[in-house]
Enzyme design. Sequence first.
Site, PDB file in Angstrom:
ATOM      1  N   TYR A  26       0.858  -1.185   0.000  1.00  0.00           N
ATOM      2  CA  TYR A  26       0.000   0.000   0.000  1.00  0.00           C
ATOM      3  C   TYR A  26       0.894   1.234   0.000  1.00  0.00           C
ATOM      4  O   TYR A  26       1.838   1.318   0.783  1.00  0.00           O
ATOM      5  CB  TYR A  26      -0.895  -0.003   1.244  1.00  0.00           C
ATOM      6  CG  TYR A  26      -1.783   1.216   1.360  1.00  0.00           C
ATOM      7  CD1 TYR A  26      -2.822   1.447   0.450  1.00  0.00           C
ATOM      8  CD2 TYR A  26      -1.594   2.138   2.385  1.00  0.00           C
ATOM      9  CE1 TYR A  26      -3.645   2.562   0.575  1.00  0.00           C
ATOM     10  CE2 TYR A  26      -2.421   3.259   2.515  1.00  0.00           C
ATOM     11  CZ  TYR A  26      -3.439   3.457   1.604  1.00  0.00           C
ATOM     12  OH  TYR A  26      -4.252   4.557   1.722  1.00  0.00           O
TER      13      TYR A  26
ATOM     14  N   ASP B 266       9.342   2.777  -0.152  1.00  0.00           N
ATOM     15  CA  ASP B 266       8.301   3.452   0.617  1.00  0.00           C
ATOM     16  C   ASP B 266       8.515   3.084   2.083  1.00  0.00           C
ATOM     17  O   ASP B 266       8.148   2.000   2.539  1.00  0.00           O
ATOM     18  CB  ASP B 266       6.918   3.016   0.125  1.00  0.00           C
ATOM     19  CG  ASP B 266       5.807   3.761   0.863  1.00  0.00           C
ATOM     20  OD1 ASP B 266       6.102   4.413   1.880  1.00  0.00           O
ATOM     21  OD2 ASP B 266       4.648   3.672   0.428  1.00  0.00           O
TER      22      ASP B 266
ATOM     23  N   LYS C 241       4.526   9.177   9.075  1.00  0.00           N
ATOM     24  CA  LYS C 241       4.305   8.603  10.406  1.00  0.00           C
ATOM     25  C   LYS C 241       5.301   9.113  11.455  1.00  0.00           C
ATOM     26  O   LYS C 241       5.136  10.197  11.987  1.00  0.00           O
ATOM     27  CB  LYS C 241       4.271   7.073  10.320  1.00  0.00           C
ATOM     28  CG  LYS C 241       3.161   6.599   9.353  1.00  0.00           C
ATOM     29  CD  LYS C 241       2.867   5.141   9.433  1.00  0.00           C
ATOM     30  CE  LYS C 241       1.974   4.665   8.307  1.00  0.00           C
ATOM     31  NZ  LYS C 241       0.570   4.542   8.594  1.00  0.00           N
TER      32      LYS C 241
HETATM   33  N1  PLP Z   1       2.919   4.215   2.344  1.00  0.00           N
HETATM   34  C1  PLP Z   1       2.870   3.287   3.308  1.00  0.00           C
HETATM   35  C2  PLP Z   1       3.890   2.202   3.331  1.00  0.00           C
HETATM   36  C3  PLP Z   1       1.886   3.357   4.293  1.00  0.00           C
HETATM   37  O1  PLP Z   1       1.850   2.428   5.246  1.00  0.00           O
HETATM   38  C4  PLP Z   1       0.948   4.406   4.248  1.00  0.00           C
HETATM   39  C5  PLP Z   1      -0.128   4.499   5.252  1.00  0.00           C
HETATM   40  O2  PLP Z   1      -0.353   3.637   6.045  1.00  0.00           O
HETATM   41  C6  PLP Z   1       1.045   5.347   3.221  1.00  0.00           C
HETATM   42  C7  PLP Z   1       2.037   5.232   2.285  1.00  0.00           C
HETATM   43  C8  PLP Z   1       0.066   6.481   3.146  1.00  0.00           C
HETATM   44  O3  PLP Z   1       0.298   7.354   4.189  1.00  0.00           O
HETATM   45  P1  PLP Z   1      -0.870   8.351   4.689  1.00  0.00           P
HETATM   46  O4  PLP Z   1      -1.922   7.489   5.304  1.00  0.00           O
HETATM   47  O5  PLP Z   1      -0.179   9.252   5.657  1.00  0.00           O
HETATM   48  O6  PLP Z   1      -1.351   9.086   3.477  1.00  0.00           O
END
Ligand code: PLP
Length: 430
Positions: free
Chosen positions: A144, A239, A267
């Site tokens: 994700y 990511d 985060k």
């Molecule tokens: N990338 C990863 C690996 C994530 O776990 C998340 C959210 O859980 C995101 C991107 C998206 O982040 P946000 O919820 O702050 O938009």
Amino acid sequence: MKRTKSKRLFDEALRRIPGGVDSPVRAFKAVGGEPLFIRSAKGSKLVDADANVFIDYVGSWGPMILGHAHPRVLKAVGEAMRRGTSFGAPCELEVQLAGEVIRAVPSIQKVRFVSSGTEAVMGAVRAARGFTGRKKIIKFDGCYHGHADYLLVKAGSGAQTLGQPDSAGVPSEFTEQTLVARFNDLDSVEVLFKACPGEIAAVILEPVVGNMGVILPRDGFLQNVRELCNREEALLIFDEVMTGFRLAYGGAQEVYGVKPDLTTLGKIIGGGMPVGAYGGRAEVMDMVAPAGPVYQAGTLSGNPMAMAAGLETLKILKAAKPYRTLEKKVGALCNGLREAAKKAGVPVTVAQAGSMFTVFFAEGGIKNADDARRCDAERFAKFFRAMLERRVYLAPSQFEACFVSAAHSEKDFRLTVKAAEEAFEEIVRT
Ligand code: PLP
């Protein structure tokens, strides 16, 4: 357990907010029942609207590595707030946090702050496309990367949980440039490069997956993807929104010794405030406006309170170096959970990466999204509810990671394992 106030709030919320929540997985749809409304949080504990106290293993989905409401973080935010909540102009805290991120993550030479992980990923992919002049990207089934249209393809997390890997409202033309490979399967990546020679701008992945539950990369997998990207002149994007400053101070790339071209963060670097960031090689980042032609902007980007929360969190992490201890403690917790499941005769795989873990309701190891989908999600739901009754708040989906903070105590872990022993016994009986 009394839930009167949470129930009333949820009823009201349902009338005013789609599904009663502002992010889908919070609604408990995958595990049944209704969400708890949280009144406050401190250390390892959540207190709901009915004053029930829970040991929290969600940690706001990752940011709260120091535990909730850490006094030093609150103080830093308070001080920043008194100087003004948003300027729409540069401030010193941005420069300081950028410096700390660059020192911590050697692959990052320049970094841009945004307000969420989703934005960070959108910026990174746009920069990669702008730099390479290519259109296509490769992502992995179950990873994700936020809710940008072209990344809602075989996304894990909430999309997986709700059984709708692709979203309505995303025209298929928008996802045409997104190719999907299997995690831990290098051949599946090579096939895509062969099918589209010279067309792949970037490969993006969670180096340790959290969004289909915790899945570790096989030995050499990340290195091999790195080499493949080098050969094909595509950029590699890690990511690390979840794993950055979580698995080690320098993120998963420090643990596995692989340098991506671009990294996305979020985060923890916001210390619980809304923050994301993307960074990497200076020549790629210098494509970003106003240095270069790749446009990306944000009204609240680099917000002073968020920068202050992130900076203080990183300062504490850098000094305390909690990673080894956390890993050991969570290792012991995972062993306790394994033993409890075994005693009750419930087949599970408990996966751990540092302070993240998932109890998968399937045996035999989980290497990719197909393995994760084999899990008995209904049994997980029963387990979740049985744990919640015993005041342990796990991530409300089989396809998510649980997060442990430095504020979790031995007593928390003992109570969690005891609750799990009872919960596993209960789900066998029912
Ligand atoms: N990338 C990863 C690996 C994530 O776990 C998340 C959210 O859980 C995101 C991107 C998206 O982040 P946000 O919820 O702050 O938009």
